[in-house]
Design an enzyme around this catalytic site. Structure first.
Site, PDB file in Angstrom:
ATOM      1  N   GLY A 148      10.509  54.887  36.958  1.00 56.76           N
ATOM      2  CA  GLY A 148      11.132  53.781  36.241  1.00 56.76           C
ATOM      3  C   GLY A 148      10.640  52.514  36.897  1.00 56.76           C
ATOM      4  O   GLY A 148       9.609  52.365  37.574  1.00 56.76           O
ATOM      5  N   PHE A 149      11.350  51.457  36.531  1.00 53.65           N
ATOM      6  CA  PHE A 149      11.136  50.048  36.910  1.00 53.65           C
ATOM      7  C   PHE A 149      11.136  50.211  38.547  1.00 53.65           C
ATOM      8  O   PHE A 149      10.058  49.623  39.081  1.00 53.65           O
ATOM      9  CB  PHE A 149      12.314  49.060  36.485  1.00 53.65           C
ATOM     10  CG  PHE A 149      12.061  48.906  34.930  1.00 53.65           C
ATOM     11  CD1 PHE A 149      11.129  48.048  34.598  1.00 53.65           C
ATOM     12  CD2 PHE A 149      13.241  49.073  34.277  1.00 53.65           C
ATOM     13  CE1 PHE A 149      10.891  47.644  33.276  1.00 53.65           C
ATOM     14  CE2 PHE A 149      12.738  48.734  32.911  1.00 53.65           C
ATOM     15  CZ  PHE A 149      11.655  48.323  32.556  1.00 53.65           C
ATOM     16  N   ALA A 203      16.966  46.183  35.040  1.00 54.69           N
ATOM     17  CA  ALA A 203      15.654  46.341  35.299  1.00 54.69           C
ATOM     18  C   ALA A 203      15.453  45.336  36.402  1.00 54.69           C
ATOM     19  O   ALA A 203      14.867  45.707  37.548  1.00 54.69           O
ATOM     20  CB  ALA A 203      14.809  46.054  34.279  1.00 54.69           C
ATOM     21  N   GLN A 204      15.874  44.067  36.338  1.00 52.07           N
ATOM     22  CA  GLN A 204      15.552  43.239  37.505  1.00 52.07           C
ATOM     23  C   GLN A 204      16.043  43.473  38.868  1.00 52.07           C
ATOM     24  O   GLN A 204      15.327  43.095  39.812  1.00 52.07           O
ATOM     25  CB  GLN A 204      16.498  41.883  37.347  1.00 52.07           C
ATOM     26  CG  GLN A 204      16.022  41.095  36.176  1.00 52.07           C
ATOM     27  CD  GLN A 204      17.079  39.844  36.142  1.00 52.07           C
ATOM     28  OE1 GLN A 204      17.323  39.089  37.007  1.00 52.07           O
ATOM     29  NE2 GLN A 204      17.882  39.673  34.948  1.00 52.07           N
ATOM     30  N   GLU A 257      23.145  46.171  21.053  1.00 52.08           N
ATOM     31  CA  GLU A 257      22.052  45.990  20.474  1.00 52.08           C
ATOM     32  C   GLU A 257      21.734  47.185  19.234  1.00 52.08           C
ATOM     33  O   GLU A 257      21.378  46.848  18.129  1.00 52.08           O
ATOM     34  CB  GLU A 257      20.710  46.077  21.356  1.00 52.08           C
ATOM     35  CG  GLU A 257      20.680  44.758  22.264  1.00 52.08           C
ATOM     36  CD  GLU A 257      19.750  44.933  23.378  1.00 52.08           C
ATOM     37  OE1 GLU A 257      19.471  43.497  23.832  1.00 52.08           O
ATOM     38  OE2 GLU A 257      19.359  45.835  23.824  1.00 52.08           O
ATOM     39  N   ASP A 305      19.042  52.395  39.763  1.00 51.86           N
ATOM     40  CA  ASP A 305      20.114  52.814  39.168  1.00 51.86           C
ATOM     41  C   ASP A 305      20.799  53.960  40.093  1.00 51.86           C
ATOM     42  O   ASP A 305      21.988  54.243  39.801  1.00 51.86           O
ATOM     43  CB  ASP A 305      20.231  53.311  37.510  1.00 51.86           C
ATOM     44  CG  ASP A 305      19.928  51.985  36.776  1.00 51.86           C
ATOM     45  OD1 ASP A 305      19.800  50.696  37.204  1.00 51.86           O
ATOM     46  OD2 ASP A 305      20.064  52.153  35.424  1.00 51.86           O
ATOM     47  N   GLY A 350      10.518  59.238  40.822  1.00 49.30           N
ATOM     48  CA  GLY A 350      11.015  58.573  39.433  1.00 49.30           C
ATOM     49  C   GLY A 350       9.885  57.369  39.229  1.00 49.30           C
ATOM     50  O   GLY A 350       9.778  56.706  40.018  1.00 49.30           O
ATOM     51  N   VAL A 366      12.036  67.538  39.845  1.00 50.22           N
ATOM     52  CA  VAL A 366      12.382  67.642  40.910  1.00 50.22           C
ATOM     53  C   VAL A 366      13.625  68.739  41.111  1.00 50.22           C
ATOM     54  O   VAL A 366      14.526  68.325  40.285  1.00 50.22           O
ATOM     55  CB  VAL A 366      12.751  66.490  41.918  1.00 50.22           C
ATOM     56  CG1 VAL A 366      13.482  66.503  43.086  1.00 50.22           C
ATOM     57  CG2 VAL A 366      11.382  65.597  42.083  1.00 50.22           C
TER      58      VAL A 366
END
Lengths: 443, 443
Positions: free
Chosen positions: A19-20, A323-324, A176, A306, A17, A85
């Site tokens: 991601g962040f 994300a943090q 948003e 996540d 992965g 995967v």
């Protein structure tokens, strides 16, 4: 797969992965005595917080995606493989992928989250998720196609359905996105679709909890709802979607909304790969870990971001899927891996919450930053600054800034392109009323 | 379709196609006493001269596409319909489209050109054309996917085939694309695919005529071929492709190149819509017109740009299929339509050739501008300037400029994203040797 084993005698950390969370592990390990192999099904990292702007045509897909090979082009101990995967085989220290099995010494599962339709196949088929760039582009295409279709639809009821947008889920994404749709109506429709009556375009936001932005302070929630209503979004709280057949959305307060656009941001589930023993897979298909991110029952398999839930006595619910958290966990895990190699004691994870931000539209955002809360124009400036600075790469920052500045002064965002038409395609459709099927063909 | 007839009593000019020619007609008619209706299957105009940079990952798709509604958002007498045209019915003054029939008083056919595979279905299936943004993005995906596949391919022959790129057709598109591929190898592969041996990536350019850039001067042709060879492109002239089965490309000089990447820029054919009497459809499926662009045998149907061929005694071959011709024809036609309405005499078309430009790579271009010819760095600056200035919209110019400047100084173009994987999909495949099919599955 002998050809993958060109790495020499160093221990191999395989990260699934990009991601962040996954990126942060790989970056933090840049000087560690390990070989890092990152696997992702895409060859780029997606900056998910701005996906809604790709969907609403505010920025280019390319501006929030960054080729993983480029990010790591100077990192000597880094390898990348673009692959899906298939499953993990912890007994053999193997990850099975579409390009063959890959051996690991330490495995980091950072596969993130998928959209959760809570088992409703009909909603899954007919509504639009927005967790990836192709999904955001599909959504953009659908929105624009339905406006084009509304232009030539003679039946007023069908036309109304084409111009009705329902966003399900009032978290940051839903807030948003519904704000962006309201701006599309208020600012763009008038100019570019003069034949359409902008007042016929309706935007609904439907949230199951008593307030939108449930993870924010009550003050921020209330202000966000106020902003949305002022922009003309119909916000409902404490109501749930029962069904959607592509034409009619039924809500448990008795309403039935005729709409051809249902945008689903109502829930996520962990994208845990198959192969992990079921005892470690908890609520929402997430992997349970200890405070060192070790997946329950396994010594050399870790999960962060996540897809994971850190369960400790002090913190039985884990951390929010933002994300943090992913970034802080990635950094912490990488440092612990180094400690592990040095046979030093591991340090447990402590989350430092920097605060939350969400934008509703031009000049409108809400900010919960520790002891300070504020809303409105200044929050919007902070939101812009934080997101610009978080983008990977100076060029991306500059291009997104130009887009934002251009849109700000002209309201003419440039990327309203239907690059590929969206087509629900060959997925088997749940049965729809006959008359409605006919309507679909006419549109 | 009564709902399309909201236009009042003014004569209606229907334009099919939003390329250079169609846009120019619509723009030039902005103050004319007519209603303009433009139809295109895309909701954006494509700046075709830079498609090759989208394919090679140099710029974003969004930078060379411009939403048609936005271009005309201030033009009162303009309407747009996104629709595929099915056929023309000149006897009834109707254009039949997927959204219903559309009536016209004057019809402008500006549908441009499609890729010409000269009837070879196998080549059509296995090679990659590049006439639209989705096609350019498919090509980008294929190039990057095959580099990823090469990384994990244990068989050296198959690996070589994945890293072999053959561009068929040495016009400006083929020259620019093969130059861009050579730069990808020379500058990017080394950095981002350190596990691949860049010298194993091979780029061929195959042209049937005795020289590349056949429409340029001999001096420009020779210099372009020289630049390409210096960059490591294997240029062959006067040879023709016989067959390509997805694995082996056979050429009539006896060579057989094993390659998984064949990029087809060897020919175009007019995209004339069905319904025009066969007498008016000439060589290459183009519509024959007189010097006022009237399609042969029809009074109120006009054709301009790549789909047309202006046949006069002085000029029996028509004009080259380039943007300049399309733009000049569009403007001339619009002015003639106004004259027609005022019952003034029409003016015949006179082409003013401003010259030709083609770029081969960084600092390398060729320019034939009337009496002046030059090649090299200055030609490249001129090429950059002309193309930047031709892009619609200040924002697009700025973003493309940032991309170019960024790439120039760092060689790190940012858009090497496989947004959607390219898959030859469910098109029926011509039979391939069994062993090769197996090879394909393993890759």
């Amino acid at each position: 797969m002998e050809h993958l084993d060109t790495s020499g005698p160093l221990p191999r950390v395989v990260i699934v992965g990009g991601g962040f969370a996954g990126l942060e592990v790989a970056k933090t390990l840049r000087k560690a005595p390990v070989d890092v192999l990152l696997i992702d099904k895409h060859n780029y990292h997606t900056f998910q917080p701005l996906l809604y702007q790709v969907a609403s045509g505010g920025i280019e897909a390319e501006s929030i995606a960054f080729p993983i090979r480029r990010i790591f082009s100077r990192q000597k101990n880094f390898m990348f493989r673009m692959a899906e995967v298939l499953r993990v085989e912890p007994e053999e220290n193997l990850v099975h992928t579409e390009i063959g099995p890959i051996r690991y010494d330490y495995l980091v599962i950072a596969t993130g989250a998928d959209t959760n339709f809570f088992g409703n196949e009909q909603i899954k088929h007919y509504s639009m998720p927005m967790k990836s760039i192709p999904e955001a582009l599909n959504l953009r295409s659908l929105i624009l196609q339905n406006l084009e279709a509304a232009l030539v639809e003679p039946d007023p009821e069908r036309k109304k359905a084409l111009m009705t947008f329902v966003v399900v889920g009032g978290g940051p994404t839903g807030v948003e996105l519904s704000g962006a749709l309201a701006e599309l109506r208020n600012k763009v429709l008038v100019k570019e679709y003069p034949e359409l009556d902008a007042s016929e375009m309706r935007v609904f936001l439907v949230e199951g909890k008593p307030r939108v932005l449930g993870t924010f302070t009550e003050q921020a929630s209330a202000k966000a709802a106020h902003f949305l209503r002022k922009m003309g979004v119909d916000v409902s709280n404490g109501v749930h979607v029962q069904s959607y057949d592509g034409y009619e959305l039924r809500i448990d307060d008795g309403r039935c909304i005729r709409t051809r656009n249902v945008l689903w941001s109502a829930g996520v589930m962990g994208a845990a790969p198959p192969g992990i023993e079921s005892g470690a897979v908890v609520r929402g298909n997430r992997l349970q870990t200890d405070e060192f991110f070790r997946v329950k029952g396994l010594d050399n398999v870790f999960a962060i971001g996540d897809v994971s839930v850190v369960v400790t006595e002090a913190n039985p619910e884990g951390y929010p899927g933002v994300a943090q958290v992913a970034i802080q966990q990635g950094m912490q895990l990488a440092r612990n891996l180094v400690r592990l190699l040095k046979q030093e004691p591991l340090k447990p994870f402590r989350y430092f919450n920097k605060g939350s931000l969400a934008t509703i539209g031009r000049n409108k955002a809400v900010a919960d930053l520790g002891f300070i809360r504020f809303q409105g124009f200044f929050a919007w400036l902070v939101w812009m600054f934080v997101h610009l600075m978080s983008l990977v790469g100076a060029r991306n920052r500059l291009i997104v800034f130009i887009n934002w500045a251009g849109s700000y002064f002209t309201f003419n965002s440039i990327t309203r392109l239907i690059i590929r038409r969206y087509d629900r395609g060959s997925v088997p459709k749940p049965a729809a009323p006959k008359e409605e099927v006919k309507a679909a063909q006419q549109v």
